[in-house]
Write a protein that holds these residues in place. Structure first.
Motif, PDB file in Angstrom:
ATOM      1  N   ALA A  81       1.952  11.011   9.414  1.00 29.50           N
ATOM      2  CA  ALA A  81       3.346  10.716   9.076  1.00 29.50           C
ATOM      3  C   ALA A  81       4.212  10.918  10.313  1.00 29.50           C
ATOM      4  CB  ALA A  81       3.834  11.633   7.960  1.00 29.50           C
ATOM      5  N   ASP A  82       5.283  10.150  10.399  1.00 30.05           N
ATOM      6  CA  ASP A  82       6.314  10.343  11.419  1.00 30.05           C
ATOM      7  C   ASP A  82       7.570  10.822  10.701  1.00 30.05           C
ATOM      8  OD1 ASP A  82       4.817   9.587  13.637  1.00 30.05           O
ATOM      9  OD2 ASP A  82       5.481   7.512  13.588  1.00 30.05           O
TER      10      ASP A  82
ATOM     11  N   VAL B 150      16.981  12.825   6.491  1.00 28.98           N
ATOM     12  CA  VAL B 150      15.606  13.123   6.887  1.00 28.98           C
ATOM     13  C   VAL B 150      14.762  11.929   6.469  1.00 28.98           C
ATOM     14  CG1 VAL B 150      13.615  14.641   6.580  1.00 28.98           C
ATOM     15  CG2 VAL B 150      15.942  15.602   6.520  1.00 28.98           C
ATOM     16  N   TYR B 151      13.925  11.438   7.387  1.00 29.78           N
ATOM     17  CA  TYR B 151      13.056  10.292   7.126  1.00 29.78           C
ATOM     18  C   TYR B 151      11.603  10.735   7.217  1.00 29.78           C
ATOM     19  CZ  TYR B 151      17.413   8.014   8.450  1.00 29.78           C
ATOM     20  OH  TYR B 151      18.733   7.638   8.539  1.00 29.78           O
ATOM     21  N   VAL B 152      10.831  10.461   6.180  1.00 32.60           N
ATOM     22  CA  VAL B 152       9.395  10.715   6.164  1.00 32.60           C
ATOM     23  C   VAL B 152       8.748   9.342   6.047  1.00 32.60           C
ATOM     24  CG1 VAL B 152       7.488  11.903   5.021  1.00 32.60           C
ATOM     25  CG2 VAL B 152       9.784  12.946   5.040  1.00 32.60           C
ATOM     26  N   ASP B 153       8.143   8.901   7.143  1.00 33.12           N
ATOM     27  CA  ASP B 153       7.656   7.528   7.235  1.00 33.12           C
ATOM     28  C   ASP B 153       6.175   7.464   7.570  1.00 33.12           C
ATOM     29  OD1 ASP B 153      10.174   6.186   6.835  1.00 33.12           O
ATOM     30  OD2 ASP B 153      10.729   6.801   8.861  1.00 33.12           O
ATOM     31  N   PRO B 154       5.530   6.387   7.115  1.00 32.02           N
ATOM     32  CA  PRO B 154       4.154   6.172   7.569  1.00 32.02           C
ATOM     33  C   PRO B 154       4.188   5.880   9.065  1.00 32.02           C
ATOM     34  CG  PRO B 154       4.945   4.257   6.369  1.00 32.02           C
ATOM     35  CD  PRO B 154       6.008   5.308   6.269  1.00 32.02           C
TER      36      PRO B 154
ATOM     37  N   MET C 168       0.833  -1.173   0.000  1.00 29.64           N
ATOM     38  CA  MET C 168       0.000   0.000   0.000  1.00 29.64           C
ATOM     39  C   MET C 168       0.887   1.249   0.000  1.00 29.64           C
ATOM     40  SD  MET C 168      -3.226   0.875   2.423  1.00 29.64           S
ATOM     41  CE  MET C 168      -2.488   1.448   3.926  1.00 29.64           C
ATOM     42  N   SER C 169       0.513   2.255  -0.777  1.00 30.29           N
ATOM     43  CA  SER C 169       1.265   3.500  -0.851  1.00 30.29           C
ATOM     44  C   SER C 169       1.016   4.367   0.370  1.00 30.29           C
ATOM     45  CB  SER C 169       0.874   4.292  -2.098  1.00 30.29           C
ATOM     46  OG  SER C 169       1.403   3.712  -3.243  1.00 30.29           O
ATOM     47  N   PHE C 170       2.065   4.974   0.834  1.00 23.56           N
ATOM     48  CA  PHE C 170       1.992   5.947   1.919  1.00 23.56           C
ATOM     49  C   PHE C 170       1.721   7.336   1.330  1.00 23.56           C
ATOM     50  CE2 PHE C 170       5.155   8.706   4.387  1.00 23.56           C
ATOM     51  CZ  PHE C 170       4.246   9.112   5.338  1.00 23.56           C
ATOM     52  N   LEU C 171       2.322   7.607   0.177  1.00 23.53           N
ATOM     53  CA  LEU C 171       2.111   8.864  -0.529  1.00 23.53           C
ATOM     54  C   LEU C 171       1.157   8.598  -1.687  1.00 23.53           C
ATOM     55  CD1 LEU C 171       3.042  11.865  -0.744  1.00 23.53           C
ATOM     56  CD2 LEU C 171       4.722  11.069  -2.414  1.00 23.53           C
ATOM     57  N   PRO C 172       0.017   9.301  -1.728  1.00 22.45           N
ATOM     58  CA  PRO C 172      -0.947   9.051  -2.806  1.00 22.45           C
ATOM     59  C   PRO C 172      -0.317   9.216  -4.195  1.00 22.45           C
ATOM     60  CG  PRO C 172      -1.890  10.501  -1.130  1.00 22.45           C
ATOM     61  CD  PRO C 172      -0.432  10.335  -0.792  1.00 22.45           C
ATOM     62  N   ARG C 173      -0.720   8.382  -5.129  1.00 24.10           N
ATOM     63  CA  ARG C 173      -0.186   8.427  -6.502  1.00 24.10           C
ATOM     64  C   ARG C 173      -0.386   9.795  -7.153  1.00 24.10           C
ATOM     65  NH1 ARG C 173       3.279   4.740  -7.468  1.00 24.10           N
ATOM     66  NH2 ARG C 173       2.710   2.721  -6.682  1.00 24.10           N
ATOM     67  N   ALA C 174      -1.462  10.476  -6.786  1.00 22.21           N
ATOM     68  CA  ALA C 174      -1.759  11.784  -7.384  1.00 22.21           C
ATOM     69  C   ALA C 174      -0.804  12.876  -6.885  1.00 22.21           C
ATOM     70  CB  ALA C 174      -3.201  12.179  -7.085  1.00 22.21           C
TER      71      ALA C 174
ATOM     72  N   LEU D  17      10.479   4.553  -4.383  1.00 17.80           N
ATOM     73  CA  LEU D  17       9.861   4.287  -5.689  1.00 17.80           C
ATOM     74  C   LEU D  17       8.481   3.666  -5.530  1.00 17.80           C
ATOM     75  CD1 LEU D  17      12.934   2.931  -7.683  1.00 17.80           C
ATOM     76  CD2 LEU D  17      11.809   5.157  -7.948  1.00 17.80           C
ATOM     77  N   LEU D  18       8.318   2.862  -4.486  1.00 20.31           N
ATOM     78  CA  LEU D  18       7.021   2.244  -4.191  1.00 20.31           C
ATOM     79  C   LEU D  18       6.103   3.175  -3.399  1.00 20.31           C
ATOM     80  CD1 LEU D  18       8.285  -1.336  -3.249  1.00 20.31           C
ATOM     81  CD2 LEU D  18       7.118  -0.649  -5.360  1.00 20.31           C
ATOM     82  N   ARG D  19       6.644   4.365  -3.025  1.00 26.82           N
ATOM     83  CA  ARG D  19       5.893   5.395  -2.299  1.00 26.82           C
ATOM     84  C   ARG D  19       5.491   4.925  -0.900  1.00 26.82           C
ATOM     85  NH1 ARG D  19       4.661   8.963  -6.529  1.00 26.82           N
ATOM     86  NH2 ARG D  19       2.979  10.069  -5.505  1.00 26.82           N
ATOM     87  N   ARG D  20       6.326   4.108  -0.277  1.00 27.04           N
ATOM     88  CA  ARG D  20       6.021   3.538   1.042  1.00 27.04           C
ATOM     89  C   ARG D  20       6.700   4.279   2.186  1.00 27.04           C
ATOM     90  NH1 ARG D  20       6.768  -2.804  -0.441  1.00 27.04           N
ATOM     91  NH2 ARG D  20       4.879  -3.015  -1.695  1.00 27.04           N
ATOM     92  N   SER D  21       7.868   4.826   1.965  1.00 31.21           N
ATOM     93  CA  SER D  21       8.598   5.632   2.947  1.00 31.21           C
ATOM     94  C   SER D  21       9.693   6.362   2.179  1.00 31.21           C
ATOM     95  CB  SER D  21       9.185   4.779   4.070  1.00 31.21           C
ATOM     96  OG  SER D  21      10.219   3.956   3.587  1.00 31.21           O
ATOM     97  N   PHE D  22      10.230   7.411   2.816  1.00 37.39           N
ATOM     98  CA  PHE D  22      11.156   8.274   2.096  1.00 37.39           C
ATOM     99  C   PHE D  22      12.333   8.644   2.975  1.00 37.39           C
ATOM    100  CE2 PHE D  22       6.944   8.624   0.426  1.00 37.39           C
ATOM    101  CZ  PHE D  22       7.144   8.514  -0.940  1.00 37.39           C
TER     102      PHE D  22
END
Length: 166
Positions: free
Chosen positions: A108-109, A96-100, A1-7, A75-80
């Protein structure tokens, strides 16, 4: 499942006079390894729930595998994971970590660190408001939690997990 919406476009990063924030890739392995291992004790202290990371015997190959995983997760939009680079790109200054969120109560955490030899230079204090503004402006999350900053890691760990999560 994507954490960041595809749009929503994946944020490219931030240009600042003192640093650049950009997605981390496998090409950063040597610079990241240097930053991580020269800051190992500080990282273990700042991120006590990360399982003792980095281990003292972590190798460059281990780090390359970690960065490949971070790159794939983005790339899978799951975490950054974003590298904080010197303006000329020659030195990795932190991440810097942007995580679900693993715990209920936020969209986001976000966490970040700077290398130990930058402690006392003002970099961390300059980086934090830039990262906070970037999260407000470039990311779609209404509620961002800052474990280790606005909430202790102990308090974070006591929050209820998402159903089916950790």
């Amino acid at each position: 499942m994507s954490f960041l919406p595809r749009a929503h476009e994946i944020p490219a990063g931030v240009e600042h006079e003192r640093f650049r924030i950009r997605p981390i890739t496998v090409h950063d392995a040597v610079r990241d390894f240097d930053a991580v291992m020269s800051s190992a004790a500080r990282l273990r202290e700042r991120f006590p729930l990360w399982g003792g990371w980095p281990l003292d015997d972590m190798t460059l190959e281990d780090n390359l595998i970690d960065l490949a995983w971070h790159q794939k997760e983005a790339l899978l939009r799951r975490s950054f994971n974003y590298a904080v680079m010197s303006p000329d790109g020659s030195r990795l200054l932190g991440c810097v970590y942007v995580d679900p969120p693993e715990r209920q109560g936020a969209d986001a955490d976000v966490s970040f660190w700077v290398r130990a030899d930058e402690e006392g230079t003002g970099l961390e204090e300059e980086l934090e408001p830039v990262v906070r503004a970037w999260l407000r402006e470039a990311w779609p999350y209404a509620s961002v939690r800052w474990p280790g900053r606005e909430i202790s890691w102990r308090e974070w760990d006591l929050l209820p997990p998402y159903p089916g999560g950790s």
